[in-house]
Design an enzyme around this catalytic site. Structure first.
Site, mmCIF file in Angstrom:
data_model
loop_
_atom_site.group_PDB
_atom_site.id
_atom_site.type_symbol
_atom_site.label_atom_id
_atom_site.label_comp_id
_atom_site.label_asym_id
_atom_site.label_seq_id
_atom_site.Cartn_x
_atom_site.Cartn_y
_atom_site.Cartn_z
ATOM 1 N N THR A 171 0.865 -1.193 0.000
ATOM 2 C CA THR A 171 0.000 0.000 0.000
ATOM 3 C C THR A 171 0.898 1.238 0.000
ATOM 4 O OG1 THR A 171 -0.242 -0.098 2.406
ATOM 5 C CG2 THR A 171 -2.000 -1.080 1.089
ATOM 6 N N LYS A 197 4.557 -6.694 3.908
ATOM 7 C CA LYS A 197 4.242 -5.302 3.635
ATOM 8 C C LYS A 197 4.063 -4.584 4.967
ATOM 9 C CE LYS A 197 0.719 -3.305 2.837
ATOM 10 N NZ LYS A 197 0.839 -2.547 4.104
ATOM 11 N N THR A 208 -1.356 -1.899 7.120
ATOM 12 C CA THR A 208 -1.245 -3.106 7.929
ATOM 13 C C THR A 208 0.102 -3.791 7.750
ATOM 14 O OG1 THR A 208 -3.582 -3.479 7.788
ATOM 15 C CG2 THR A 208 -2.231 -5.421 8.092
ATOM 16 N N GLU A 294 7.893 4.802 7.797
ATOM 17 C CA GLU A 294 7.557 6.107 7.227
ATOM 18 C C GLU A 294 8.561 7.170 7.641
ATOM 19 O OE1 GLU A 294 3.663 6.563 8.633
ATOM 20 O OE2 GLU A 294 2.787 5.389 7.009
ATOM 21 N N ASN A 423 2.113 11.690 7.972
ATOM 22 C CA ASN A 423 0.952 11.331 8.777
ATOM 23 C C ASN A 423 0.062 12.503 9.149
ATOM 24 O OD1 ASN A 423 1.017 8.392 9.331
ATOM 25 N ND2 ASN A 423 3.112 8.932 9.874
ATOM 26 N N SER A 428 -2.774 17.978 2.572
ATOM 27 C CA SER A 428 -2.446 19.268 1.949
ATOM 28 C C SER A 428 -1.714 19.055 0.634
ATOM 29 C CB SER A 428 -1.614 20.117 2.901
ATOM 30 O OG SER A 428 -0.417 19.453 3.208
#
Lengths: 428, 428
Positions: A171, A197, A208, A294, A423, A428
């Protein structure tokens, strides 16, 4: 913002080339693939399938979150009903998690299972189902059911097929996570493939954690379940991107015995050997998830030694790995032993405060840098610390000085501006 | 970076004017003050004293971190030895935490106590000591010991003196946290003053949480200790800036009885009345700490209802308040019920997933916005959600639907780019 996006783009390219293999050594008797069926709005792969040529042993570890997604509930039921025997395939859609979707969601997950089974002429309930993506929305089930026969026709066993399958479950991941290896037990060659993943959770794409191990070794369902729990405890349960646990997290394993040999049970002499192989393998796969955390700029191994128990060692490691203050210090390349010590001190574990040691172990193999010795701070050579912290990889070693001698490893990444951007600012 | 600094500067001014009082209603029989003695390198206040004209009852709640700073160990010992009776003063230095400083650190803390006691001609061990600031460095003890008599000469009971005292315990706080109030019990007027510091932890200035309540009501040490534990459980233990707990955290209370009246014990009819007053007061003070959270742009109240127990309600609220994903979503003004639900689901508490409700309660008193009703997502009016999320204050109400009817409140802030900047980039 544009600079950040650009930076992320280049980071992705560099991670791709570093962590995605060009070839592999895959287990016998499996065919895999993935197509775009119309769950995701762009045209990327969103439906992956994995098929064993013969019914296999299977086991899974599911999220402990109380809001369990429909596919988690359905797959768990199937494994229970069949005692982990006679599982032939796995179907995964990405782009929609089928979570918090009520009874309709359960029906959708069951339809996915039935469609795979009828297409392959499996016995009923021979398929495990997983989903990852947006939560709170019903699946575009017609697209998926139409896609399943197409995906099942297009399976293969080449490296490219495995890579495509790994891409099909992505994802927000920036690169597909695929590993494979072969090993020998009693002169017989077995192979393992692993796909995963996960990259923290981004809503609406709540990413997930999914992981799959498949092997051509012959393992009984009971042994496989034990091995998977052991390996997951020491791999996927020892990583932290942001500490949150999703509604869909699933790690599963299949063993089809296609490589032949005597069936391995919990009492077999080969049991601990294959358990060790799968555990190391699971750690390798779990570490790729951390590397794709991330906004991650650092890969940090936390090694806790001399705890009273493995559980204590893990609690301390987890406490450090989940400390926002520690993670921002790592991002800032700051040799901040105070924050490490603080996180050690509030973990619910035995610690001998007068014998606690903290060191940096540089990734380049150079000498360790001691920060705290027997509970007393060292005069830290800041220049040396900066050198060590410039490297992408870092190990932090903590000895709790309890005399218990138990040890645990944990893997985490730093907390960066980009994490907040991804996050917080994605609208934006 | 310069823009961020500028933004923080203006945020500070606006917070000062909003949250720092211009006057107060202070308890009788206390004198307070603060000076610069040379712990901090700049010339800001770094030594605060609080003196009761008569020996008072005292109680304290200390950090549960295993690495307890020297002043924590010393103050705890004094309170134990004296059974919470006959405490006359508190001395606090800011700029250095006297933590992880070994035996020498304990000696320094004891010297601070002795110097206050001998200067005031107190009985020995009549003073509590606290420190906040850098960890792992010895105190500049000579500066402090020279400063103590100077500080003690310069005490007073005006609003300005109390404000100066609150400023004297600040480290990375952007505004002093001071509250006061008067209330009546059985027709007699009592007053309460409260001071606090804390704004997440920044190393080398690891910003400890310190809190003080002093009252002129006559309360027995046993009753005061019970009240403080109850109030702290529902205030300072219900806030989260970044989830880390420092080596120095201390909340203490003094009651000198200067306002007269019958002494209040645990069995007095006035006990629950004063407990409620102090609890509300403690919540007010604790909320100021959240408002000053590092980089905070939002003040979020998390109200969990219909749990099986207060402990369960608090666990769920804490799980949400500590979720990095939830906190970044709030920063991004994103009505992300998925992240809230996810954090509810992994808390270790009873939840009825089919009866769980989640709503936003707007700070402006307008109608609530339902996000999840009986476990099913609502169609969210995104425009309305944006309006609500534009406000600085927000309440999130979660009902766990267990039928248990228990409730807890928790207060937290968002996780912003600035948090990462403050904690990761401060060296640059």
């Amino acid at each position: 913002m544009n600079n950040l996006k650009l930076a992320r783009f280049f980071a992705t390219i560099s991670k791709e080339s570093k962590y995605v293999p060009n070839s592999g050594s895959y287990p016998l008797g499996y065919k895999v693939g993935a197509i775009h069926c119309g769950v995701k709005k762009n045209s990327t792969l969103d439906l992956a399938v994995l098929v064993s040529e013969t019914p296999a042993s299977a086991a899974a570890v599911f999220t402990t979150n109380k809001f369990k997604a429909a596919p988690v509930q359905v797959s768990r039921q199937i494994l229970n009903d069949k005692n982990g025997k006679g599982i032939s395939s796995i179907v995964v859609n990405s782009g929609n998690a089928n979570a918090v979707t009520g009874k309709g969601g359960i029906e959708d997950a069951l339809k996915m299972v039935d469609t795979v089974d009828s297409t392959l002429k499996n016995a009923p309930s021979s398929t495990l189902v997983m989903s990852t993506g947006v939560i709170g929305q019903r699946l575009p089930i017609d697209n998926i059911l139409k896609g399943i026969p197409v995906a099942l026709k297009d399976v293969g066993s080449s490296h490219e097929d495995w890579l495509r399958c790994a891409q099909g479950i992505m994802t927000t991941d920036t690169f597909p996570k695929l590993v494979s290896k072969s090993f020998e037990i009693d002169g017989r060659k077995y192979s393992l493939a692993g796909l995963a993943k996960g990259a923290g959770m981004i809503c609406p794409n709540m990413a997930t954690l999914l992981g799959f191990f498949v092997t051509d070794a012959p393992v009984t369902p009971g042994a496989l379940s034990k091995i998977l729990t052991y390996a997951t405890d020491r791999s996927f349960n020892c990583i932290s991107v942001d500490g949150d646990m999703s509604t869909n997290d699933t790690i599963c394993a299949m063993a089809n015995g296609a490589a032949g040999g005597e069936e391995i049970s919990e009492t077999s002499s080969q049991f601990s050997k294959i358990q060790d192989e799968i555990t190391l393998f699971a750690q390798q796969l779990a570490q790729l998830v951390v590397r794709d955390g991330e906004g991650a700029t650092k890969f940090i191994t936390i090694n806790v030694q001399d705890a009273q128990s493995y559980a204590d060692a893990k609690k301390v490691a987890s406490s450090i790995a989940n400390s926002a203050l520690f993670k921002t210090a790592m991002y800032g390349k700051d040799a901040n032993w105070g924050r490490i010590l603080c996180a050690v001190g509030y973990a619910d574990a035995d610690v001998n405060v007068l014998k606690t040691n903290v060191s940096f172990i540089p990734a380049d193999g150079s000498a360790e840098l001691k920060l705290l010795v027997n509970g007393e701070p060292e005069k830290v050579d800041e220049e040396r610390a900066s050198e060590i912290l410039e490297l992408e990889d870092l190990e932090i070693r903590i000895s709790l000085g309890t005399g218990g001698g138990q040890e645990a490893n944990f893997w985490t990444c730093d907390l960066s501006h980009e994490y907040v951007t991804i996050n917080g600012d994605y609208r934006s």
